[in-house]
Scaffold this motif. Structure first.
Motif, short mmCIF file in Angstrom:
data_model
loop_
_atom_site.label_atom_id
_atom_site.label_comp_id
_atom_site.label_asym_id
_atom_site.label_seq_id
_atom_site.Cartn_x
_atom_site.Cartn_y
_atom_site.Cartn_z
N CYS A 45 2.48 -11.78 8.41
CA CYS A 45 1.07 -11.50 8.62
C CYS A 45 0.78 -11.24 10.08
O CYS A 45 1.60 -11.54 10.96
N LYS A 245 -6.08 -4.17 2.63
CA LYS A 245 -5.02 -4.63 3.53
C LYS A 245 -4.65 -6.05 3.13
O LYS A 245 -5.52 -6.89 2.88
N ASP A 247 -3.59 -8.46 4.94
CA ASP A 247 -4.09 -9.47 5.85
C ASP A 247 -5.57 -9.76 5.63
O ASP A 247 -6.06 -10.81 6.05
N CYS A 273 -2.83 -1.17 6.76
CA CYS A 273 -2.01 -2.20 7.37
C CYS A 273 -2.51 -2.51 8.76
O CYS A 273 -3.30 -1.77 9.34
N ALA A 280 5.88 -6.60 6.57
CA ALA A 280 4.46 -6.65 6.26
C ALA A 280 4.03 -5.48 5.39
O ALA A 280 3.03 -5.57 4.67
N MET A 281 4.75 -4.36 5.44
CA MET A 281 4.38 -3.18 4.66
C MET A 281 4.88 -3.25 3.22
O MET A 281 4.24 -2.73 2.30
N ALA A 284 2.64 -4.11 0.13
CA ALA A 284 1.57 -3.14 -0.07
C ALA A 284 2.08 -1.86 -0.71
O ALA A 284 1.32 -1.15 -1.40
N LEU A 296 0.51 3.14 6.01
CA LEU A 296 1.46 2.05 6.25
C LEU A 296 2.49 2.48 7.30
O LEU A 296 3.69 2.35 7.12
N GLY A 298 2.86 1.17 10.31
CA GLY A 298 3.11 0.14 11.31
C GLY A 298 4.49 0.20 11.95
O GLY A 298 4.62 0.21 13.18
#
Length: 326
Positions: A45, A245, A247, A273, A280-281, A284, A296, A298
């Motif tokens: 996260c 998202k 988060d 994202c 983290a991706m 999703a 996405l 990131g």
């Protein structure tokens, strides 16, 4: 017996990531790892200051439910232990990963979703002067989908400069709450002239009623204005699309439920994202096939990703390997 581990990790950003609220040069992430029976599940996260989160506070929230998690709390129980946000996201995604690893069943199958397929993500152009943004867009003009960060004053010139530098790309723009009611119509017209396909969060959350009083000549997407399902009903007259998202929703469990409710209410979906690593991706990506736009990128914004990261071919993301997540 279960064991929970919490780690703070830092990943340098390639250059600088800048939006209307400021700039940063590194992604600071919190990783929750849950080990049980020889299997390990992980979730990542990003504590986000816009939502009142800090790294220390997120770690403390995860720590506050350690006893319950190590005693065997499942994803359903987690929803009652923590509210939506980064801390719950890390734990929820770790529990999904742990279930997949323990049972030898992919997370998409556990969620009754179709097999993930490669999908095209947006690539972000940070806000800067029109000349700087045009140069960045020119370097990325081979990518099919660009997300343009904006800042309010001067945005029509930024939009025009980017379009001139990337004439063939699909453009979506994200004002991150930087526009005002006074400039809303003129900025939307500038977007329309440049063929922009989507405008994300033009007005501040809680001060976006003007979106219900104008003709939205371009689809408008809610980001900061909505986090979880309970906020959807307030958006119906103002937005056409919602940005989901992990988060914000507090993990994949709520994201799946929110996606279904949003679609039933007639909203399109953007899967977005924070700036973070492939870990983290990955969760999703399970919803990529239902998204109007996928955002996405990131890992593409980092100097380095983590080991076993997602495979990118240009702007096409391939589904995660089990070594990464799920």
């Amino acid at each position: 017996m279960r064991n929970l581990h919490i780690a703070v990790e830092r990943f340098p950003i390639a250059g600088k990531f800048t939006i209307s609220r400021g700039a940063k040069t590194e992604a600071v992430v919190v990783v929750a790892s849950i080990e049980e029976g020889g299997a390990r599940g992980r979730g990542e996260c990003v504590p986000y200051a816009r939502y009142g989160e800090t790294v220390d506070a997120v770690c403390a929230r995860i720590e506050s439910v350690r006893a319950a998690i190590e005693a065997g709390a499942d994803r359903g129980r987690l929803q009652t232990l923590l509210s939506p946000g980064a801390a719950r996201n890390a734990l929820d995604c770790a529990l999904w990963d742990l279930a997949a690893k323990s049972g030898g069943v992919p997370a998409y199958a556990l969620a009754s979703l179709p097999t993930p397929a490669p999908a095209t993500t947006a690539f972000t152009i940070s806000v800067a002067s029109p000349e700087e943004m045009a140069a960045a867009a020119a370097r990325a003009n081979w990518r099919p989908l660009l997300k343009i960060k904006l800042a309010g004053a001067g945005d029509p010139a930024r939009i025009a400069a980017v379009r001139a530098a990337a004439p063939d790309a699909t453009l979506i723009v994200d004002a991150n709450e930087a526009w005002t009611e006074a400039d809303l119509s003129s900025h939307l017209e500038a977007c329309a002239e440049a063929g922009v396909a989507l405008v994300e969060q033009p007005l501040p959350a809680g001060r976006d009623a003007a979106l219900a009083r104008i003709q939205r000549i371009i689809p408008v997407c809610a980001d900061e204005s909505v986090h979880a399902r309970q906020g959807l009903a307030d958006l119906a007259d103002r937005y056409d699309v919602v940005n989901l998202k992990l988060d914000k929703t507090g993990g994949l469990t709520e994201m799946l439920a929110m996606a279904a409710e949003a679609e039933a209410a007639g909203f399109g979906l953007v899967i977005g994202c924070m700036v973070a690593t492939s870990l983290a991706m990955a969760p999703a990506l399970l919803l990529a096939g239902r998204a109007r736009f996928l955002d996405l990128d990131g890992p593409l914004l980092l100097e380095r990703d983590r080991a076993d990261g997602l495979v990118f071919e240009g702007s096409v993301i391939h589904p995660a390997s089990p070594a990464l997540w799920g």
